[in-house]
Scaffold this active site. Structure first.
Site, mmCIF file in Angstrom:
data_model
loop_
_atom_site.group_PDB
_atom_site.id
_atom_site.type_symbol
_atom_site.label_atom_id
_atom_site.label_comp_id
_atom_site.label_asym_id
_atom_site.label_seq_id
_atom_site.Cartn_x
_atom_site.Cartn_y
_atom_site.Cartn_z
ATOM 1 C CG LEU A 25 -5.436 -17.313 181.097
ATOM 2 C CD1 LEU A 25 -4.750 -16.191 181.843
ATOM 3 C CD2 LEU A 25 -6.064 -16.992 179.575
ATOM 4 C CD GLN A 77 3.354 -14.596 180.222
ATOM 5 O OE1 GLN A 77 2.145 -14.921 180.121
ATOM 6 N NE2 GLN A 77 4.348 -14.880 179.479
ATOM 7 C CB CYS A 107 -0.891 -16.239 174.298
ATOM 8 S SG CYS A 107 -2.535 -16.744 174.535
ATOM 9 C CE LYS A 147 6.583 -19.306 177.792
ATOM 10 N NZ LYS A 147 6.016 -19.702 176.690
ATOM 11 N N GLY A 220 8.772 -25.827 175.643
ATOM 12 C CA GLY A 220 8.050 -26.407 174.562
ATOM 13 C C GLY A 220 8.769 -28.174 174.399
ATOM 14 N N GLY A 247 5.982 -26.555 181.747
ATOM 15 C CA GLY A 247 4.614 -26.127 181.795
ATOM 16 C C GLY A 247 3.906 -27.197 182.224
ATOM 17 N NE ARG A 248 -1.575 -26.714 179.016
ATOM 18 C CZ ARG A 248 -1.194 -25.480 178.956
ATOM 19 N NH1 ARG A 248 0.007 -24.961 178.923
ATOM 20 N NH2 ARG A 248 -2.315 -24.825 179.211
#
Length: 355
Positions: A25, A77, A107, A147, A220, A247-248
């Site tokens: 997001l 998504q 989330c 997800k 993850g 992800g990050r």
């Protein structure tokens, strides 16, 4: 092209069978995805989560659904729990050219919980199954995936996750991407929920063992595409998975994406250099500025391009201090790169001083 030989029987092509970049997001917008596409031609990219309310009531589909053909394959998504609204928004996604529709059941933030969105839905597997069926019925030619987390709050039994996945498989879901941590709906912030609950990778592999014909990907704590490869092999005696999502790690060090096409798609091509990626972005940036856009809307995604290299901090600092200014143009990017060049030249001279 599937990164591995799957044990599934003719599974539909979807992001759970591939390497993908996680939806984030306020980050994975169309500019971010265009940038990431310069680094990998095959990784599946995701939109930010878009709530059904935003699409149905804001009356601004271009703002939420706009993307370019160059970004494909790209997944929309959705966040929501009303089967009629999710069906409507799934049709929107297909009409706007998305490659897949994904339902957010992971989330943990308070804001989305209050609207029955995200990880709280793991406590309502039948609702998720019903909306998956509605979404599947609403689209014609694109897959629908979910997800999720491995559980929520004090759920400690693997059978609860197994029951959840079993219900959505029966509803026709094409794939599932599982963040291998539980989500605590109270007491932890979204950031803490990404770090504090322990990782349980074996649970994701056990799901693959329980549902061999379902495409299953893992998310993850994975720090690099190279590290993700271990999950495409047997893990603690459990079957290999079909896909990997980062992800990050990718967002903070985007050049990691340049490894993906060789590692996951076996392409024998030389990855683009950071300079080549920058050069590919310049026309895109110029077009955005000419259309009235702001430089920072693009460069905020590029701050980590030179991460770990001499001049990487200078690049980040110059863009951070100047790209937000009203008059900022392409020259700000060019100046930032000159700082990188100069620092690299100084490093070269220190390592190889003239005779």
């Amino acid at each position: 092209m599937n990164p591995i030989t799957s044990s599934s029987k003719n599974p539909p092509e979807n992001s759970a069978r591939h390497f993908s970049v996680a939806p984030m997001l306020d980050w994975t917008d169309r500019h971010c995805r265009y940038f990431h596409r310069q680094l990998s031609q095959n990784a599946w990219l995701y939109s930010e989560m878009v709530t059904t309310g935003a699409l149905i009531y804001a009356n601004d589909l271009p703002r939420f659904l706009g993307h370019s053909e160059e970004e494909a394959p790209v997944v929309l998504q959705l966040g929501g729990s009303d089967f009629k609204d999710l069906a409507t928004c799934s049709r929107f996604g297909e009409e706007w050219g998305y490659s897949e529709i994904n339902l957010n059941v992971g989330c943990p933030s308070d804001r989305v919980q209050n609207n029955m969105i995200g990880a709280c839905l793991m406590g309502h597997p039948q609702i998720v199954a019903d909306v998956v069926k509605a979404m599947k019925d609403a689209v014609n030619d694109i897959p629908v995936t979910v997800k999720c987390r491995i559980g929520i709050d004090d759920q400690e039994e693997f059978t609860l996750l197994e029951d959840f996945v079993g219900k959505i498989e029966q509803a026709g879901v094409d794939g599932v991407i599982i963040h291998a941590r539980k989500a605590w709906l109270q007491g932890l912030s979204p950031k803490e929920n990404r770090e504090i609950p322990p990782l349980q990778y074996d649970w994701v592999h056990r799901i693959k063992a329980s549902f061999p014909d379902l495409s299953v990907a893992i998310n993850g704590g994975i720090k690099s595409p190279q590290e993700g490869l271990k999950h495409l092999q047997r893990y603690d005696g459990h079957p290999p998975l079909d896909g990997v999502m980062l992800g990050r790690a990718v967002y903070e060090q985007p050049y990691l994406l340049s490894e993906v096409d060789a590692l996951y798609y076996h392409q024998d091509t030389t990855p683009p250099t950071r300079y080549e990626v920058l050069q590919a972005m310049l026309p895109y940036i110029e077009n955005h500025l000419q259309a009235g856009g702001k430089l920072i809307q693009i460069t905020r995604h590029m701050l980590g391009l030179f991460h770990g290299l001499p001049g990487g901090r200078l690049w980040r600092r110059h863009l951070s201090q100047n790209a937000f200014k009203k008059e900022a143009g392409i020259d700000v990017v060019e100046q930032a790169y000159r700082l990188v060049e100069e620092e690299m030249q100084r490093m070269e001279e220190r390592l190889n001083p003239p005779a």
